[in-house]
Design a protein around this motif. Structure first.
Motif, PDB file in Angstrom:
ATOM      1  N   LYS A  33      -5.629 -31.562  31.558  1.00 44.61           N
ATOM      2  CA  LYS A  33      -5.336 -33.004  31.653  1.00 44.61           C
ATOM      3  C   LYS A  33      -6.605 -33.783  31.311  1.00 44.61           C
ATOM      4  CE  LYS A  33      -1.341 -31.897  33.533  1.00 44.61           C
ATOM      5  NZ  LYS A  33      -0.576 -31.242  32.506  1.00 44.61           N
ATOM      6  N   GLU A  34      -6.371 -35.030  30.957  1.00 47.94           N
ATOM      7  CA  GLU A  34      -7.481 -35.914  30.596  1.00 47.94           C
ATOM      8  C   GLU A  34      -8.512 -35.971  31.740  1.00 47.94           C
ATOM      9  OE1 GLU A  34      -6.190 -38.772  28.130  1.00 47.94           O
ATOM     10  OE2 GLU A  34      -8.133 -39.781  27.975  1.00 47.94           O
TER      11      GLU A  34
ATOM     12  N   MET B 111      -7.645 -32.680  24.252  1.00 49.63           N
ATOM     13  CA  MET B 111      -6.780 -32.813  25.425  1.00 49.63           C
ATOM     14  C   MET B 111      -7.550 -33.333  26.643  1.00 49.63           C
ATOM     15  SD  MET B 111      -4.719 -29.268  24.906  1.00 49.63           S
ATOM     16  CE  MET B 111      -3.330 -29.518  25.984  1.00 49.63           C
ATOM     17  N   ALA B 112      -8.795 -32.944  26.793  1.00 47.88           N
ATOM     18  CA  ALA B 112      -9.598 -33.402  27.947  1.00 47.88           C
ATOM     19  C   ALA B 112     -10.022 -34.859  27.757  1.00 47.88           C
ATOM     20  CB  ALA B 112     -10.807 -32.499  28.128  1.00 47.88           C
TER      21      ALA B 112
ATOM     22  N   GLN C 290     -14.785 -32.855  29.445  1.00 45.01           N
ATOM     23  CA  GLN C 290     -15.874 -32.063  28.861  1.00 45.01           C
ATOM     24  C   GLN C 290     -15.396 -30.621  28.641  1.00 45.01           C
ATOM     25  OE1 GLN C 290     -20.070 -32.427  29.506  1.00 45.01           O
ATOM     26  NE2 GLN C 290     -19.537 -31.403  27.611  1.00 45.01           N
ATOM     27  N   VAL C 291     -15.778 -30.061  27.490  1.00 44.32           N
ATOM     28  CA  VAL C 291     -15.488 -28.648  27.226  1.00 44.32           C
ATOM     29  C   VAL C 291     -16.813 -27.890  27.171  1.00 44.32           C
ATOM     30  CG1 VAL C 291     -14.568 -26.978  25.545  1.00 44.32           C
ATOM     31  CG2 VAL C 291     -13.448 -29.183  25.853  1.00 44.32           C
TER      32      VAL C 291
ATOM     33  N   HIS D  86     -19.141 -27.191  37.701  1.00 45.31           N
ATOM     34  CA  HIS D  86     -17.842 -26.869  38.302  1.00 45.31           C
ATOM     35  C   HIS D  86     -16.739 -27.206  37.297  1.00 45.31           C
ATOM     36  CE1 HIS D  86     -20.107 -26.805  42.165  1.00 45.31           C
ATOM     37  NE2 HIS D  86     -19.496 -25.641  42.110  1.00 45.31           N
ATOM     38  N   VAL D  87     -15.758 -26.325  37.211  1.00 35.52           N
ATOM     39  CA  VAL D  87     -14.739 -26.495  36.164  1.00 35.52           C
ATOM     40  C   VAL D  87     -13.330 -26.499  36.760  1.00 35.52           C
ATOM     41  CG1 VAL D  87     -16.218 -25.468  34.377  1.00 35.52           C
ATOM     42  CG2 VAL D  87     -14.634 -23.997  35.645  1.00 35.52           C
ATOM     43  N   ASP D  88     -12.411 -27.172  36.034  1.00 34.89           N
ATOM     44  CA  ASP D  88     -11.012 -27.281  36.480  1.00 34.89           C
ATOM     45  C   ASP D  88     -10.127 -26.226  35.840  1.00 34.89           C
ATOM     46  OD1 ASP D  88     -11.176 -29.956  37.925  1.00 34.89           O
ATOM     47  OD2 ASP D  88     -11.970 -30.483  35.953  1.00 34.89           O
TER      48      ASP D  88
END
Ligand SMILES: C[S@@+](CC[C@H](N)C(=O)[O-])C[C@H]1O[C@@H](n2cnc3c(N)ncnc32)[C@H](O)[C@@H]1O
Length: 185
Positions: A37-38, A59-60, A65-66, A107-109
């Protein structure tokens, strides 16, 4: 699994991972829409030439951030060439990891492991590291190729993820592929 199991995909094969024919069969946005998600911070381990990373960045969105990481500088170079001078340059952080260490502290989603887990020798180490950076409601998508990775090798991988504390549910339906979603238990 055969001894071809954890051989690393060479940079010379990047073209076979990033082309229009693959996009017909594996549209990154269709596959990843339920998970990204954004505004999210998302990680791709073993990004190769960036077939997924670029769409992950779209998409983010601007607020997302990727982190695209690969152990081969040649693969990261391919991604760099694609995003240089575009607005995605600011959204995709390229990171060179070690064979047995991702080395990311953000930290990542969401984490994408597409066609890569079978190439990583220390899978417990991989899952432990992902656990330490994954946010509590975060998800990990693993996709492994149809024939190259056997059913039993894939089940072994899932067992290793469970031993770290992950719980698993079905991943997206992809013809002949092995897919799983991991979440924190
Ligand atoms: C088969 S390619 C898949 C690339 C990309 N995920 C895709 O689906 O287009 C596997 C990639 O994982 C990378 N890789 C292999 N072992 C790795 C490791 N231990 N850590 C990070 N990247 C790794 C390789 O360099 C290669 O770029």
């Amino acid at each position: 699994m055969s001894d071809r199991g954890n051989r690393v995909c060479p940079v010379e094969r990047a073209g076979s991972l990033d082309n229009r024919i693959r996009r017909w069969f594996q549209n990154p946005q269709k596959i990843l829409r339920p998970y990204i998600k954004e505004g999210m911070t998302v990680l791709e381990v073993g990004c190769g030439p960036g077939f997924f990373s670029v769409d992950m960045a779209l998409m983010a969105g601007k607020s997302g951030q990727v982190i695209a990481c690969d152990m081969q500088e040649g693969m990261l170079e391919k991604v760099r060439d694609k995003i240089n001078g575009t607005e995605l340059e600011a959204r995709i952080k390229l990171h060179k990891c070690e064979e047995n260490k991702i080395g990311v502290s953000n930290h990542v989603d969401f984490v994408l492991l597409f066609y890569v887990v079978h190439e990583i020798p220390n899978k417990e180490g991989l899952f432990n590291e992902i656990w330490s950076i994954l946010r509590p409601k975060g998800q990990v998508l693993i996709v492994e190729p149809p024939f190259h990775v056997s059913k039993s090798a894939f089940e072994e991988t899932i067992k290793k993820a469970r031993s770290v504390g992950f719980v698993d549910t079905n991943g997206p339906n992809m013809l002949f592929h092995k897919t799983v979603i991991l979440k924190k238990g």
